[in-house]
Design an enzyme around this catalytic site. Structure first.
Site, short mmCIF file in Angstrom:
data_model
loop_
_atom_site.label_atom_id
_atom_site.label_comp_id
_atom_site.label_asym_id
_atom_site.label_seq_id
_atom_site.Cartn_x
_atom_site.Cartn_y
_atom_site.Cartn_z
N HIS A 78 3.39 2.11 3.49
CA HIS A 78 3.68 1.94 4.92
C HIS A 78 4.32 3.20 5.49
O HIS A 78 3.96 3.65 6.59
CB HIS A 78 4.60 0.73 5.12
CG HIS A 78 5.00 0.52 6.54
ND1 HIS A 78 4.10 0.18 7.53
CD2 HIS A 78 6.22 0.59 7.14
CE1 HIS A 78 4.74 0.07 8.68
NE2 HIS A 78 6.03 0.31 8.47
N ASP A 81 1.70 5.77 5.95
CA ASP A 81 0.85 5.38 7.08
C ASP A 81 1.52 5.73 8.40
O ASP A 81 0.89 6.27 9.31
CB ASP A 81 0.55 3.88 7.01
CG ASP A 81 -0.33 3.43 8.15
OD1 ASP A 81 -1.43 3.99 8.32
OD2 ASP A 81 0.09 2.50 8.88
#
Length: 112
Positions: A78, A81
């Protein structure tokens, strides 16, 4: 690297690049309103925050390159990202600001 350390680094990345992305969005809004100096300031502030996240991520890469397993997790994915998303927002913000600047210049010429 302890899991707590990895988690803290991930949260640092997420926080820094999230702030950067918000600055890039604010830069677009300022450019849309004709405040190109404010847009420039927001881009610069965003870049400073982005670099903090990028440096934290680079630190993880260096540790792994040196043989220290940092571990993989959904949180790290995450964070990465978010890092890439912020970079994309910066590119889009720069392009939109340039477009708004051209529109502003054209409107000023037409008003003469």
């Amino acid at each position: 690297m302890r899991v707590e350390g990895l988690e803290m680094t991930c949260f640092q990345i997420i926080s820094s690049v999230g702030t950067a992305r918000s600055s890039y969005i604010e830069a677009i809004q300022k450019a849309k309103a004709g405040d190109f100096e404010g847009a420039k300031d927001c881009l610069e502030a965003g870049q400073q925050e982005f670099l903090k996240g990028h440096e934290a991520h680079f630190g993880l890469l260096q540790k792994e390159t040196n043989g220290e397993m940092v571990g993989g997790s959904l949180l790290l994915i995450h964070a990465e990202d978010q890092l890439m998303s912020a970079e994309g927002f910066k590119i889009i913000a720069e392009e939109m600001i340039a477009a708004y600047r051209r529109i502003d210049e054209l409107e000023k010429k037409l008003a003469q």
